[in-house]
Design an enzyme around this catalytic site. Structure first.
Site, PDB file in Angstrom:
ATOM      1  CD  GLU A 383      -2.669  -1.337  -0.098  1.00 36.87           C
ATOM      2  OE1 GLU A 383      -2.902  -0.345  -0.815  1.00 36.87           O
ATOM      3  OE2 GLU A 383      -2.974  -2.494  -0.424  1.00 36.87           O
ATOM      4  CG  HIS A 478      -5.269  -6.301  -8.305  1.00 30.68           C
ATOM      5  ND1 HIS A 478      -6.234  -5.350  -8.561  1.00 30.68           N
ATOM      6  CD2 HIS A 478      -4.595  -5.873  -7.211  1.00 30.68           C
ATOM      7  CE1 HIS A 478      -6.158  -4.392  -7.646  1.00 30.68           C
ATOM      8  NE2 HIS A 478      -5.168  -4.680  -6.817  1.00 30.68           N
TER       9      HIS A 478
HETATM   10 ZN   LIG Z   1      -2.378  -2.385  -4.927  1.00 32.70          ZN
END
Ligand SMILES: [Zn+2]
Ligand SMILES: [Ca+2]
Ligand SMILES: [Ca+2]
Ligand SMILES: [Ca+2]
Length: 522
Positions: A383, A478
């Site tokens: 993050e 992703h």
């Molecule tokens: Zn991410």
């Protein structure tokens, strides 16, 4: 010139006015400042703002020569650049004035640059300073005066554990809490003028009992205390706590009072950025979040809070020690973490998520069955790396640029994890560590696998098997991240084979440090 100049003071004190003097005393030299707008301080002598018209803007390198000529500042004064920052308005160069080589506290000028020229400058310098800057007191004698003034029972540097911690954290065998006296010029709490200047030793004194931290300015001529600046709100100490995934960990915490501590560090002694971690208490509001508190620096603490706080520290340390980067923006960006967020209440389908929103990290608690709180090291690092990417590139978060963005977060998230858990090791890491989020899943498999992206139906080859071309997941950010993830795994560990489009490869292991340096500068 001085006489005519003073007539302008009234007009320029509260508003911008164009100064257009003619040289009439033979002293004044022709300078670009004649065409500028100047605004003066209350004395009417030193300009607090200077604005240049488009065609008459000096270069950063020549601004102070022009200033010096215009105000006839003596050669005993020097201006030193100490920090530049950059934003959409251009560059901002912060300078501090030195007199005979000694910095003057608060005497600063900021040059705002656009397209290579200064369009605006502001701050306050000291004109007409004439003084002797040889100290009478020795530094040791001044320190004794400062310590007599503080009068604490004990100090941080007297405790060997504190000293050892600082050396370890700074990776510097010479790091110490022992105060070093810096010769400075200061007006104390009075106006920054030549008449008020005093030569002082400034000490940063960290008292252990009673706890307190202060700048103490001792007059280098007389030994008198000129100023004491308390830093009581930033009393940071070495704490520790039980984390969720890494056992008991060491971390910096903030002492609010004698028996109250919280997960914050704002004093910038160990790290160049503030790190604060908050509890959302399963709510949705950032403003209603609370401190994670404990009656002792060593806990008990909330274990998810500890993991997020310690993970933010670890990520800071990784980027600083391995890439020389001071926080996300390389300028001390504050690391804010919000733990125990009710993501469902915030509109997410479940609490199995964590995100960076451009300003802060927010962590969900998982589902309590298959997924635990998303505060394990590679996810925290993931993050925060989104923040690094935000500040250093324009990798739009969709399709292929988004897949690279995601992959950089997986790469450095795992690099933080390996850096912290296997210090000094370069390759041959446990295969499980190449998974992403393995600690937060009940089955230990994580949510992605950098060593074998295909395991999660992610591609390891550009346009190979599992390559995603749809518009879901922002264009497969992703999913297609698997390609660069596998590339990074190969750089670190090495490997050979044939990829999905028929190319044979044989990659030698470069090790983590070199591979990460390549990824960082990509
Ligand atoms: Zn991410
Ligand atoms: Ca700070
Ligand atoms: Ca991992
Ligand atoms: Ca494959």
């Amino acid at each position: 010139m001085k006489k005519r100049y003073s007539r302008f003071v009234v007009a320029t004190m509260f508003c911008m006015a164009v100064l257009a003097f003619a040289a009439d005393d033979g002293q004044e030299k022709n300078t670009i400042l004649h065409q500028a707008q100047l605004k003066f301080d209350q004395t009417g002598k030193t300009p607090t703002e200077i604005k240049f018209a488009g065609a008459q803007q000096p270069a950063v390198a020549t601004f102070f020569q022009e200033y010096q000529k215009y105000f006839q500042i003596s050669g005993d004064n020097q201006i030193q650049l100490y920090r530049s920052s950059y934003d959409q308005l251009g560059a901002h160069h912060r300078h501090i004035q030195h007199y005979k080589g000694i910095p003057i506290i608060g005497a600063e000028y900021i040059l705002h640059e656009k397209n290579g020229a200064v369009w605006y400058a502001n701050g306050r310098l000291v004109h007409d300073l004439k003084m002797d800057v040889a100290p009478v007191l020795s530094e040791a004698a001044a320190l004794q005066a400062a310590l007599r003034h503080i009068g604490a029972e004990s100090y941080m540097w007297q405790n060997e554990a504190n000293e050892a911690f600082l050396k370890r954290e700074r990776n510097d065998a010479n790091a110490t809490f022992y105060p070093k006296g810096e010769l400075q010029l200061t007006s104390g709490r009075a106006e920054i003028t030549a008449a008020n200047m005093k030569l002082v030793y400034r000490f940063d004194i960290y008292a252990a009992k009673p706890l307190g931290r202060y700048y103490v300015d001792v007059d280098a001529k007389t030994g008198a205390i000129v100023n004491q600046i308390t830093r009581i709100h930033d009393v940071e100490v070495n704490g520790s706590g039980a984390s969720l995934y890494n056992g008991t960990v060491a971390m910096r915490v903030d002492q609010v009072s004698g028996s109250s501590y919280r997960l914050q560090a704002n004093d910038n002694t160990v790290r160049g950025a503030d790190i604060r971690t908050y509890n959302m208490n399963n709510g949705t509001s950032y403003t209603n979040s609370t401190d994670f508190t404990s009656s002792s620096a060593t806990g008990p603490w909330d274990d998810a809070g500890v993991s997020a706080h310690w993970g933010a520290e670890a990520t800071y340390d990784y980027f600083f020690q391995k890439h020389g980067r001071n926080s996300l923006n390389n300028a001390g960006f504050t690391l804010l973490s919000y733990v125990h967020a009710n993501l469902v209440g915030m509109g997410y389908p479940n609490n199995v998520n964590a995100f960076w929103d451009g300003s802060r990290m927010t962590y969900g608690d998982g589902d309590g069955v298959n997924y635990f709180p998303l505060v394990c090291l590679d996810v925290v690092g993931h993050e925060l790396t989104h923040g690094v990417t935000d500040f250093s590139s324009n990798l739009i978060y969709s399709y292929e640029s988004g897949a690279l963005n995601e992959s950089f977060s997986d790469i450095f998230g795992n690099a933080v994890e390996l850096f912290k858990e296997n210090p000094g090791q370069e390759s041959g890491f446990p295969l499980a560590r190449w998974r992403v989020g393995e600690d937060l899943t009940a089955n230990g498999l994580g949510i992605r696998n950098m060593q074998n992206p295909n395991e999660f139906s992610d591609p390891d080859t550009y346009q190979g098997a599992y390559w995603y071309t749809g518009s879901g997941d922002n264009g497969g950010v992703h999913i297609n991240s698997g390609v660069q993830n596998f590339w990074f795994y190969l750089l670190v560990e090495g490997g050979s084979g044939t990829n999905d489009v028929g190319y044979a490869y044989n990659v030698p292991s470069l090790g983590l440090t070199k591979a990460a340096a390549i990824a960082y500068t990509n």
